[in-house]
Scaffold this motif. Structure first.
Motif, PDB file in Angstrom:
ATOM      1  N   SER A  16       0.833  -1.211   0.000  1.00 18.20           N
ATOM      2  CA  SER A  16       0.000   0.000   0.000  1.00 18.20           C
ATOM      3  C   SER A  16       0.861   1.251   0.000  1.00 18.20           C
ATOM      4  O   SER A  16       0.588   2.202  -0.742  1.00 18.20           O
ATOM      5  CB  SER A  16      -0.931   0.015   1.215  1.00 18.20           C
ATOM      6  OG  SER A  16      -1.885  -0.996   1.114  1.00 18.20           O
ATOM      7  N   SER A  17       1.897   1.271   0.823  1.00 19.43           N
ATOM      8  CA  SER A  17       2.799   2.419   0.880  1.00 19.43           C
ATOM      9  C   SER A  17       3.528   2.604  -0.440  1.00 19.43           C
ATOM     10  O   SER A  17       3.672   3.722  -0.933  1.00 19.43           O
ATOM     11  CB  SER A  17       3.824   2.240   2.001  1.00 19.43           C
ATOM     12  OG  SER A  17       3.194   2.199   3.246  1.00 19.43           O
ATOM     13  N   THR A  18       3.966   1.508  -1.013  1.00 17.76           N
ATOM     14  CA  THR A  18       4.655   1.578  -2.302  1.00 17.76           C
ATOM     15  C   THR A  18       3.720   2.115  -3.376  1.00 17.76           C
ATOM     16  O   THR A  18       4.105   2.982  -4.173  1.00 17.76           O
ATOM     17  CB  THR A  18       5.194   0.187  -2.700  1.00 17.76           C
ATOM     18  OG1 THR A  18       6.087  -0.272  -1.678  1.00 17.76           O
ATOM     19  CG2 THR A  18       5.924   0.231  -4.029  1.00 17.76           C
ATOM     20  N   LEU A  19       2.477   1.646  -3.397  1.00 19.49           N
ATOM     21  CA  LEU A  19       1.494   2.132  -4.374  1.00 19.49           C
ATOM     22  C   LEU A  19       1.217   3.614  -4.171  1.00 19.49           C
ATOM     23  O   LEU A  19       1.157   4.379  -5.142  1.00 19.49           O
ATOM     24  CB  LEU A  19       0.201   1.330  -4.266  1.00 19.49           C
ATOM     25  CG  LEU A  19      -0.920   1.741  -5.218  1.00 19.49           C
ATOM     26  CD1 LEU A  19      -0.497   1.552  -6.674  1.00 19.49           C
ATOM     27  CD2 LEU A  19      -2.177   0.925  -4.921  1.00 19.49           C
ATOM     28  N   ALA A  20       1.078   4.045  -2.929  1.00 23.19           N
ATOM     29  CA  ALA A  20       0.835   5.464  -2.647  1.00 23.19           C
ATOM     30  C   ALA A  20       1.984   6.326  -3.161  1.00 23.19           C
ATOM     31  O   ALA A  20       1.760   7.372  -3.767  1.00 23.19           O
ATOM     32  CB  ALA A  20       0.629   5.683  -1.152  1.00 23.19           C
ATOM     33  N   HIS A  21       3.217   5.869  -2.960  1.00 28.45           N
ATOM     34  CA  HIS A  21       4.371   6.609  -3.464  1.00 28.45           C
ATOM     35  C   HIS A  21       4.399   6.617  -4.984  1.00 28.45           C
ATOM     36  O   HIS A  21       4.758   7.615  -5.598  1.00 28.45           O
ATOM     37  CB  HIS A  21       5.665   6.014  -2.917  1.00 28.45           C
ATOM     38  CG  HIS A  21       5.884   6.302  -1.474  1.00 28.45           C
ATOM     39  ND1 HIS A  21       6.794   5.601  -0.720  1.00 28.45           N
ATOM     40  CD2 HIS A  21       5.321   7.182  -0.607  1.00 28.45           C
ATOM     41  CE1 HIS A  21       6.790   6.054   0.512  1.00 28.45           C
ATOM     42  NE2 HIS A  21       5.892   7.007   0.614  1.00 28.45           N
ATOM     43  N   LEU A  22       4.025   5.499  -5.583  1.00 29.88           N
ATOM     44  CA  LEU A  22       4.025   5.395  -7.037  1.00 29.88           C
ATOM     45  C   LEU A  22       3.056   6.392  -7.656  1.00 29.88           C
ATOM     46  O   LEU A  22       3.406   7.121  -8.580  1.00 29.88           O
ATOM     47  CB  LEU A  22       3.661   3.961  -7.449  1.00 29.88           C
ATOM     48  CG  LEU A  22       3.828   3.596  -8.911  1.00 29.88           C
ATOM     49  CD1 LEU A  22       5.294   3.637  -9.319  1.00 29.88           C
ATOM     50  CD2 LEU A  22       3.259   2.210  -9.166  1.00 29.88           C
ATOM     51  N   VAL A  23       1.829   6.456  -7.144  1.00 28.59           N
ATOM     52  CA  VAL A  23       0.853   7.380  -7.727  1.00 28.59           C
ATOM     53  C   VAL A  23       1.112   8.824  -7.303  1.00 28.59           C
ATOM     54  O   VAL A  23       0.557   9.746  -7.891  1.00 28.59           O
ATOM     55  CB  VAL A  23      -0.615   6.982  -7.453  1.00 28.59           C
ATOM     56  CG1 VAL A  23      -0.915   5.619  -8.030  1.00 28.59           C
ATOM     57  CG2 VAL A  23      -0.969   7.056  -5.998  1.00 28.59           C
ATOM     58  N   ALA A  24       1.983   9.009  -6.304  1.00 26.23           N
ATOM     59  CA  ALA A  24       2.398  10.362  -5.928  1.00 26.23           C
ATOM     60  C   ALA A  24       3.493  10.869  -6.864  1.00 26.23           C
ATOM     61  O   ALA A  24       3.868  12.029  -6.812  1.00 26.23           O
ATOM     62  CB  ALA A  24       2.900  10.378  -4.487  1.00 26.23           C
ATOM     63  N   GLY A  25       4.003   9.967  -7.724  1.00 25.80           N
ATOM     64  CA  GLY A  25       5.006  10.361  -8.704  1.00 25.80           C
ATOM     65  C   GLY A  25       6.438  10.215  -8.232  1.00 25.80           C
ATOM     66  O   GLY A  25       7.352  10.691  -8.898  1.00 25.80           O
ATOM     67  N   LEU A  26       6.659   9.561  -7.105  1.00 27.31           N
ATOM     68  CA  LEU A  26       8.018   9.374  -6.616  1.00 27.31           C
ATOM     69  C   LEU A  26       8.747   8.338  -7.457  1.00 27.31           C
ATOM     70  O   LEU A  26       8.150   7.381  -7.944  1.00 27.31           O
ATOM     71  CB  LEU A  26       8.016   8.901  -5.155  1.00 27.31           C
ATOM     72  CG  LEU A  26       7.956   9.989  -4.093  1.00 27.31           C
ATOM     73  CD1 LEU A  26       6.569  10.591  -4.032  1.00 27.31           C
ATOM     74  CD2 LEU A  26       8.344   9.428  -2.759  1.00 27.31           C
ATOM     75  N   THR A  27      10.039   8.533  -7.600  1.00 26.46           N
ATOM     76  CA  THR A  27      10.867   7.535  -8.270  1.00 26.46           C
ATOM     77  C   THR A  27      11.029   6.341  -7.340  1.00 26.46           C
ATOM     78  O   THR A  27      10.761   6.432  -6.134  1.00 26.46           O
ATOM     79  CB  THR A  27      12.265   8.098  -8.589  1.00 26.46           C
ATOM     80  OG1 THR A  27      12.924   8.416  -7.356  1.00 26.46           O
ATOM     81  CG2 THR A  27      12.184   9.335  -9.482  1.00 26.46           C
ATOM     82  N   ASP A  28      11.483   5.239  -7.895  1.00 29.39           N
ATOM     83  CA  ASP A  28      11.733   4.062  -7.067  1.00 29.39           C
ATOM     84  C   ASP A  28      12.764   4.380  -5.983  1.00 29.39           C
ATOM     85  O   ASP A  28      12.623   3.956  -4.841  1.00 29.39           O
ATOM     86  CB  ASP A  28      12.221   2.891  -7.920  1.00 29.39           C
ATOM     87  CG  ASP A  28      11.137   2.344  -8.840  1.00 29.39           C
ATOM     88  OD1 ASP A  28       9.952   2.706  -8.666  1.00 29.39           O
ATOM     89  OD2 ASP A  28      11.480   1.542  -9.725  1.00 29.39           O
ATOM     90  N   ARG A  29      13.781   5.144  -6.335  1.00 32.47           N
ATOM     91  CA  ARG A  29      14.823   5.500  -5.368  1.00 32.47           C
ATOM     92  C   ARG A  29      14.257   6.364  -4.243  1.00 32.47           C
ATOM     93  O   ARG A  29      14.523   6.116  -3.063  1.00 32.47           O
ATOM     94  CB  ARG A  29      15.971   6.227  -6.062  1.00 32.47           C
ATOM     95  CG  ARG A  29      17.061   6.645  -5.074  1.00 32.47           C
ATOM     96  CD  ARG A  29      18.273   7.143  -5.761  1.00 32.47           C
ATOM     97  NE  ARG A  29      18.887   5.975  -6.398  1.00 32.47           N
ATOM     98  CZ  ARG A  29      19.819   6.042  -7.329  1.00 32.47           C
ATOM     99  NH1 ARG A  29      20.259   7.191  -7.727  1.00 32.47           N
ATOM    100  NH2 ARG A  29      20.315   4.947  -7.856  1.00 32.47           N
ATOM    101  N   ALA A  30      13.459   7.371  -4.596  1.00 37.66           N
ATOM    102  CA  ALA A  30      12.870   8.247  -3.573  1.00 37.66           C
ATOM    103  C   ALA A  30      11.926   7.456  -2.670  1.00 37.66           C
ATOM    104  O   ALA A  30      11.909   7.642  -1.448  1.00 37.66           O
ATOM    105  CB  ALA A  30      12.140   9.410  -4.225  1.00 37.66           C
ATOM    106  N   SER A  31      11.156   6.572  -3.268  1.00 39.18           N
ATOM    107  CA  SER A  31      10.248   5.735  -2.488  1.00 39.18           C
ATOM    108  C   SER A  31      11.039   4.842  -1.537  1.00 39.18           C
ATOM    109  O   SER A  31      10.687   4.700  -0.362  1.00 39.18           O
ATOM    110  CB  SER A  31       9.381   4.894  -3.425  1.00 39.18           C
ATOM    111  OG  SER A  31       8.463   4.123  -2.706  1.00 39.18           O
TER     112      SER A  31
END
Length: 144
Positions: A16-31
């Motif tokens: 869920s946290s990973t998905l939230a970061h993904l749709v927030a536009g964060l890069t994999d590294r930032a996430s």
């Protein structure tokens, strides 16, 4: 398409946290930095989410998450632009093709550079920082 109940039953806190970061536009590294895990772990979680949702790419994953109503309100998905902004007909067609096929340029007779330029224009119009976020925002705005 999987409904939000199925998503909420399936997703653990990490995904869920990973998905939230993904749709927030964060890069994999930032996430990864925010979650305190490796970039590879984030990539594995995204792959898990894509496999589970039968997404062919990150843009599809963003769309499916939006259709399921995820992430929940108040999570990382600022949407500063008004809903009145809409891409032109060619932009809408490109969005639909990107969802279905990474070879959208060939189907539209565009060079890879032109496709990337148009995608950047669509991302700017949607206020998106990634293709996953573009898929999410385009769905939430009714463009797709």
């Amino acid at each position: 398409m999987l409904y939000s109940v199925a998503w909420s039953q399936r997703l653990d806190a990490d995904h869920s946290s990973t998905l939230a970061h993904l749709v927030a536009g964060l890069t994999d590294r930032a996430s990864a930095n925010r979650l305190g895990v490796s970039e590879r772990t984030v990539q594995r979680r995204v792959r898990d989410l894509m496999d589970w949702s039968a997404s062919g790419n990150r843009m599809q994953l963003g769309r499916y998450a939006a259709l399921a109503g995820l992430p929940e309100a108040g999570e990382h998905h600022d949407d500063p632009l008004p809903f009145g902004c809409v891409p032109d007909a060619a932009g809408l067609r490109l969005l639909r093709l990107l969802l279905a096929d990474e070879a959208a340029g060939r189907m539209l007779g565009l060079s890879p550079r032109s496709v990337e330029r148009r995608v950047r224009e669509l991302m700017t119009l949607a206020g998106a920082r990634s293709r996953a976020q573009l898929g999410w925002r385009a769905t939430r705005r009714g463009w797709l």
